[in-house]
Design an enzyme around this catalytic site. Structure first.
Site, PDB file in Angstrom:
ATOM      1  N   SER B 168      29.401  30.743  30.571  1.00  0.00           N
ATOM      2  CA  SER B 168      30.465  29.880  30.280  1.00  0.00           C
ATOM      3  C   SER B 168      30.770  29.783  28.751  1.00  0.00           C
ATOM      4  O   SER B 168      31.849  29.490  28.189  1.00  0.00           O
ATOM      5  CB  SER B 168      29.980  28.426  30.797  1.00  0.00           C
ATOM      6  OG  SER B 168      28.819  27.949  30.148  1.00  0.00           O
ATOM      7  N   ASP B 169      29.476  29.929  27.772  1.00  0.00           N
ATOM      8  CA  ASP B 169      29.785  29.844  26.344  1.00  0.00           C
ATOM      9  C   ASP B 169      30.762  31.164  25.990  1.00  0.00           C
ATOM     10  O   ASP B 169      31.450  31.201  25.353  1.00  0.00           O
ATOM     11  CB  ASP B 169      28.455  30.129  25.917  1.00  0.00           C
ATOM     12  CG  ASP B 169      27.451  28.757  25.823  1.00  0.00           C
ATOM     13  OD1 ASP B 169      28.014  27.660  25.310  1.00  0.00           O
ATOM     14  OD2 ASP B 169      26.546  28.689  26.593  1.00  0.00           O
ATOM     15  N   ASP B 170      30.230  32.184  26.891  1.00  0.00           N
ATOM     16  CA  ASP B 170      31.112  33.366  26.182  1.00  0.00           C
ATOM     17  C   ASP B 170      32.483  33.315  26.652  1.00  0.00           C
ATOM     18  O   ASP B 170      33.335  33.806  25.820  1.00  0.00           O
ATOM     19  CB  ASP B 170      30.574  34.781  26.949  1.00  0.00           C
ATOM     20  CG  ASP B 170      29.183  34.904  26.558  1.00  0.00           C
ATOM     21  OD1 ASP B 170      28.540  34.744  25.405  1.00  0.00           O
ATOM     22  OD2 ASP B 170      28.339  35.540  27.532  1.00  0.00           O
TER      23      ASP B 170
END
Lengths: 390, 390
Positions: B168-170
């Site tokens: 999700s960060d990526d």
């Protein structure tokens, strides 16, 4: 006004990666002309249908125009070249070499328009020993290193699952959208000669780009990262725990302050005070004991009730949302993440908001129209935009 | 020349999402000045170290400059404003409201530079009832709908795993990079007033954007997509199969032609000719029988040998590559996907190639330098670029 208004993009795309790239560009305001064969992009046949029309494609083709062309006919080729002559960028995801074979390679297209940016999305890239292999998303995930990691260690009965969506196609499409706009910005910056770049994107590299520090770690020490299930090997406790109703609760309790709140919330204050649990490094050594204590507690409650208790204690956690959870969630509603849309083909449907919000534009304003029928814009594009009688 | 040469970006980022966005911009040639607290971005403490230096960060901070500032001091604030005054864009991923509280909100920064694009990455977005909750990648994956899908149905002993990386960060970082360049292109296009946009990106929306047709399907029929393990419910046969050496082989055999080749390769030509298996729709009705036949065959061979047989039959398949498989693979080598780099802090290390290739630039040329030490560019940035004595 949307940021990409005025950017003209031609899509020679099919299935997922290429069309996803152009959909992101279209969501940001670009004019996207999707060129389809007379029978339509085969992705229109994927998934469920309603009123005889594909449901997913309502989103996948939104904010685009659709025209039909036979790329192997002289007329079709001439029109592709004419479309590219007036465009900023082309996105294509045929197998490497195909466009060249039908006389629509970059040399031909950039002869008509030297400023044309060309993004080429493929399974393995435009060169290398595997370039002619057929591209499948699953293979990109497996070769790029992701499928090896998406697994529970010590679990041999079931295969490592997909992450549930066509992630390698999605990632390559996102990188293609990013690269197209970057190449256009570079081409248009002050003092630039203005040549269109050719960009090569592939599923395997897109997945491989997310492998964090695993490559240099292997290079330095030979250590090979292994799957860790729902845990993070370097943080504790953070995992997904079974609840009494058969559902799961994801909990991120690995910072020192949150850990203390978590232990008190589950009725284990002595663990919060235990010197063996004083920081993340030492908690990682006792992660099995901590995970067991948390699971013993979550099993006594439904996932919703367990989440409510932990949220009251300010411990980050979440049930594993399915589509109903998303639609019913007050945050999704307040953020307009679920947009009711009138689709001329399907009737009323729900669309997800674009993942980027620009000040001055609401998410519903970004969904300007749903996916068009095959060739819906033939007359407008060939007659008005290109100026020939279609 | 790289496409983003001349684009000036300031990073007020930490951990993954914000810094990943700027690393992608830096890989494409942007000047990125990463502003860190005097003790450095806490991500520098994640993962393994070598020579006392973090290994992952060699990639995560590459092609950037590092400066240190105390954002709460008047001098620190003044320097952030000075950096933003000369920049095209700022990427930040503090908790919503934090920059405003320390006097560095968009109003302040755009007063110094109305052309500044500001990308704000957070867990839940800049508004809505959850905006003040702490952002954890796992929660974004759970709430966005991905964790529900990453699972084997009927498997209750183990939790649905992470997909193995901080996806999700990526994704949010990738969307931020894309949105920054799009906002800059829009700002700089001919005839534009040139105001910098403010862009709001969040982990949950980034994940939710990949849910294919699941949202409109739920809206139209109430059907909730369920996890399908390594299979794709609408395609058969495609799955991951157990091999004799305990490894797994991912096979995509669901097109009609490939299906025939696959059945002949595993010694089951009668299934290729079986009228029940004539097309994908009817194969989906018998997927258990087909998966069983394929697994019976893969169990008799090592994953490498099974892959070799299927590849000779032109059936798309792949073992689940780990880092050694990637490094040793001839395609990765031919494509320069694994780049030996001299890191002044770590010594010789391997870096992954950027996922986008622009004509005229090789992947090694895109890795211009590895991550700098904390504050390595203080003198250059504060002395030379800002022109004050640091």
């Amino acid at each position: 006004m949307l940021p990409l208004e005025g950017l003209k993009v031609v899509e020679l795309g099919h299935y997922i990666a290429g069309p996803f790239a152009t959909r992101l560009l279209a969501d940001m305001g670009a004019e996207v002309i999707k060129v389809e064969p007379p029978e339509g992009d085969p992705i229109r046949g994927w998934g469920s249908t309603h009123n005889g029309h594909p449901v997913w494609f309502s989103i996948h083709g939104r904010n685009k125009m659709s025209v039909t062309l036979d790329l192997k006919s002289p007329e079709g080729r001439a029109r592709v070249i004419a479309l590219c002559a007036r465009a900023d960028a082309l996105v294509e995801n045929f197998r490497p070499g195909y466009l060249e074979r039908i006389g629509l390679g970059p040399l031909v297209l950039q002869a008509a328009n030297p400023r044309l940016v060309i993004a080429r999305v493929s399974g393995y890239g435009q060169d290398g020993p595997y370039r002619d292999k057929p591209a499948f998303g699953a293979i990109g995930e497996a070769m790029g290193g992701l499928r090896h990691l998406t697994a529970n260690p010590g679990q041999a009965e079931f295969p490592p699952p997909r992450c549930g969506v066509s992630i390698s196609d999605d990632l390559a499409g996102m990188y293609a959208a990013m690269a197209v706009v970057s190449a256009c910005w570079g081409r248009d910056r002050k003092g630039e000669a203005g040549r269109g770049r050719i960009v090569d994107l592939d599923l395997v590299s897109s997945v491989f780009s997310l492998m964090e520090g695993m490559l240099p770690e292997y290079g330095l020490t030979g250590a090979i990262r292994q799957p860790a299930g729902a845990a993070i090997p370097t943080a504790a406790p953070t995992n997904t725990y079974p609840c009494g109703d058969g559902k799961w609760l994801c909990v991120a309790g690995n910072s020192d302050l949150i850990f203390g709140r978590l232990m008190r919330a589950i009725g284990r204050p002595e663990l919060a005070a235990d010197p063996r649990m004083v920081n993340n490094t030492s908690r990682c050594l006792h992660v099995g004991e901590l995970d067991g204590a948390i699971a013993d507690w979550t099993r006594t409650l439904s996932a919703k009730d367990a989440q409510a208790v932990l949220e009251a204690a300010e411990v980050p956690c979440s049930r594993l949302f399915d589509m109903r959870d998303c639609v019913e969630d007050p945050h999704f509603q307040a953020r307009e993440m679920v947009i009711p849309v009138q689709d001329p083909l399907l009737g009323p449907v729900l669309h997800p908001a674009p993942p980027f919000r620009f000040d001055g534009v609401t998410p519903p304003e970004m969904v300007r129209w749903t996916a068009p029928a095959i060739g819906a814009h033939n007359e407008h594009v060939f007659g008005t935009l290109l100026g020939d009688a279609a």
